[in-house]
Design a protein around this motif. Structure first.
Motif, mmCIF file in Angstrom:
data_model
loop_
_atom_site.group_PDB
_atom_site.id
_atom_site.type_symbol
_atom_site.label_atom_id
_atom_site.label_comp_id
_atom_site.label_asym_id
_atom_site.label_seq_id
_atom_site.Cartn_x
_atom_site.Cartn_y
_atom_site.Cartn_z
ATOM 1 N N GLU A 1 39.953 47.055 36.779
ATOM 2 C CA GLU A 1 40.095 45.905 37.683
ATOM 3 C C GLU A 1 41.160 44.946 37.163
ATOM 4 O O GLU A 1 40.950 43.736 37.097
ATOM 5 C CB GLU A 1 38.750 45.185 37.834
ATOM 6 C CG GLU A 1 37.643 46.068 38.392
ATOM 7 C CD GLU A 1 36.329 45.325 38.533
ATOM 8 O OE1 GLU A 1 36.311 44.115 38.223
ATOM 9 O OE2 GLU A 1 35.337 45.933 38.948
ATOM 10 N N ARG A 2 42.304 45.493 36.802
ATOM 11 C CA ARG A 2 43.369 44.665 36.244
ATOM 12 C C ARG A 2 43.912 43.676 37.273
ATOM 13 O O ARG A 2 44.248 42.543 36.949
ATOM 14 C CB ARG A 2 44.487 45.567 35.727
ATOM 15 C CG ARG A 2 45.594 44.822 34.993
ATOM 16 C CD ARG A 2 46.629 45.782 34.432
ATOM 17 N NE ARG A 2 46.025 46.751 33.519
ATOM 18 C CZ ARG A 2 46.723 47.667 32.864
ATOM 19 N NH1 ARG A 2 48.031 47.758 33.028
ATOM 20 N NH2 ARG A 2 46.115 48.507 32.043
ATOM 21 N N LYS A 3 43.994 44.106 38.535
ATOM 22 C CA LYS A 3 44.512 43.220 39.575
ATOM 23 C C LYS A 3 43.594 42.030 39.776
ATOM 24 O O LYS A 3 44.055 40.890 39.929
ATOM 25 C CB LYS A 3 44.659 44.010 40.882
ATOM 26 C CG LYS A 3 45.336 43.235 42.000
ATOM 27 C CD LYS A 3 46.774 42.920 41.657
ATOM 28 C CE LYS A 3 47.481 42.201 42.807
ATOM 29 N NZ LYS A 3 48.877 41.865 42.474
ATOM 30 N N LYS A 4 42.299 42.251 39.767
ATOM 31 C CA LYS A 4 41.344 41.155 39.939
ATOM 32 C C LYS A 4 41.414 40.183 38.769
ATOM 33 O O LYS A 4 41.372 38.956 38.965
ATOM 34 C CB LYS A 4 39.935 41.722 40.072
ATOM 35 C CG LYS A 4 38.848 40.678 40.240
ATOM 36 C CD LYS A 4 37.493 41.315 40.371
ATOM 37 C CE LYS A 4 36.397 40.257 40.508
ATOM 38 N NZ LYS A 4 36.324 39.377 39.314
ATOM 39 N N LEU A 5 41.529 40.697 37.553
ATOM 40 C CA LEU A 5 41.636 39.820 36.394
ATOM 41 C C LEU A 5 42.917 39.003 36.430
ATOM 42 O O LEU A 5 42.926 37.823 36.064
ATOM 43 C CB LEU A 5 41.562 40.653 35.112
ATOM 44 C CG LEU A 5 40.243 41.381 34.852
ATOM 45 C CD1 LEU A 5 40.324 42.190 33.572
ATOM 46 C CD2 LEU A 5 39.090 40.396 34.787
ATOM 47 N N SER A 6 44.009 39.603 36.889
ATOM 48 C CA SER A 6 45.264 38.860 37.017
ATOM 49 C C SER A 6 45.118 37.721 38.012
ATOM 50 O O SER A 6 45.626 36.606 37.791
ATOM 51 C CB SER A 6 46.388 39.803 37.459
ATOM 52 O OG SER A 6 46.594 40.830 36.510
ATOM 53 N N THR A 7 44.397 37.971 39.106
ATOM 54 C CA THR A 7 44.170 36.916 40.102
ATOM 55 C C THR A 7 43.323 35.796 39.520
ATOM 56 O O THR A 7 43.582 34.611 39.784
ATOM 57 C CB THR A 7 43.492 37.516 41.336
ATOM 58 O OG1 THR A 7 44.299 38.589 41.853
ATOM 59 C CG2 THR A 7 43.325 36.468 42.418
ATOM 60 N N ASP A 8 42.313 36.144 38.721
ATOM 61 C CA ASP A 8 41.476 35.105 38.101
ATOM 62 C C ASP A 8 42.287 34.246 37.131
ATOM 63 O O ASP A 8 42.156 33.008 37.127
ATOM 64 C CB ASP A 8 40.313 35.766 37.362
ATOM 65 C CG ASP A 8 39.344 36.466 38.310
ATOM 66 O OD1 ASP A 8 39.379 36.145 39.516
ATOM 67 O OD2 ASP A 8 38.581 37.332 37.842
ATOM 68 N N VAL A 9 43.121 34.863 36.323
ATOM 69 C CA VAL A 9 43.968 34.100 35.387
ATOM 70 C C VAL A 9 44.922 33.198 36.149
ATOM 71 O O VAL A 9 45.122 32.032 35.792
ATOM 72 C CB VAL A 9 44.729 35.063 34.457
ATOM 73 C CG1 VAL A 9 45.703 34.295 33.581
ATOM 74 C CG2 VAL A 9 43.767 35.858 33.592
#
Length: 276
Positions: free
Chosen positions: A134-142
């Motif tokens: 879920e790298r894309k989701k983590l990037s959005t959270d950051v």
């Protein structure tokens, strides 16, 4: 013309040139000028021609284009205690030049340091599997966390991309073993499902053959045809167990044989089928 005029004119021209350079400023389309008058903020000017009062006003150029910051590799410990190195790329731009100059001393390094801290904090709350899948989701959270904190600085964070998640060699081997075990598990499940489906098909076929006795005879003949097509010298002919069952009972119970006129009589088997 006197000697005084000869030296005075160049000096006047030079002073005029310096005055014009201190007064006239030209800003590009993507630039803005934060103007201060005697140290106090006046307004934001630009783009184009901007006139300044020498020695009274000063300005600070601000670039409004999207800027890219490479977040250096950070040592992160995941929620399941896995050590790794993670780097990312940050995209942002200044939307309010006044705040970017007044609210923070140097907005560029401040944004960079904030991005590094937020990246470590966010990734440390997730497990390794989530970071990899879920790298894309983590990037959005950051991105959302950094944007909410830099909003007071007049900075808009448009995107954050986590580029690399670097693991140790031991962890890479462990993940490879896990993936191999997962593939073995799936293979066994698929094989078991195939066996279950095959058994169901055989049960259905047995029910159909048992319902019609002639079907079994046709199946025997088809088997003999297949054996004969291969030019084999051995012929296998299946014999139903019901044909030899009376003989087996006679061997097991010899005392039950009856004697008629001095001859042994084998028990009569009624309706003994030739095949089934």
């Amino acid at each position: 013309m006197s000697a005084f005029d000869i030296y005075t004119i160049p000096i006047i021209i030079f002073l005029a040139f310096v005055l014009v350079m201190a007064t006239v400023r030209i800003l590009r389309e993507y630039e803005r000028a934060v103007v201060f008058t005697l140290g106090r903020f006046q307004r934001v000017k630009g783009p184009g021609l901007v006139l300044m009062i020498p020695f009274i006003q000063e300005m600070v150029r601000v670039d409004l284009r999207i800027q890219v910051i490479e977040i250096p590799s950070q040592d992160v410990i995941s929620h399941d205690n896995v050590s790794m190195k993670v780097d990312a790329v940050l995209y942002f731009n200044v939307v309010n030049p006044e705040r970017a100059i007044i609210q923070v001393q140097h907005y560029l390094p401040a944004t960079n340091m904030l991005a590094q801290t937020t990246l470590r904090a966010v990734l440390g709350q997730h497990e390794l599997d989530e970071m990899l899948s879920e790298r894309k989701k983590l990037s959005t959270d950051v991105q959302s966390i950094i944007d909410s904190q830099t909003e007071t600085w007049g900075i808009k964070v448009s995107n954050v991309e986590i580029r690399t998640v670097e693991l140790t060699e031991n962890m890479v081997r462990a993940i490879a073993k896990q993936a191999e075990a997962e593939r073995d598990r799936r293979a066994k499940i698929i094989h078991a499902e195939a066996e279950f489906q095959a058994s169901q098909t055989l049960v259905n076929a047995a029910k159909i053959l048992s319902s019609i006795p002639a079907a079994m005879q046709l199946r025997y003949l088809q088997t003999l045809t297949e054996i004969g097509a291969e030019q084999n010298s051995t012929v296998v002919f299946p014999m139903p167990i019901d044909i030899i069952k009376p003989f087996l009972e006679l061997v097991d119970n010899p005392g039950k044989t009856s004697v008629t006129n001095g001859a042994a009589v084998i028990p009569h088997v009624k309706d003994m089928p030739l095949s089934s």
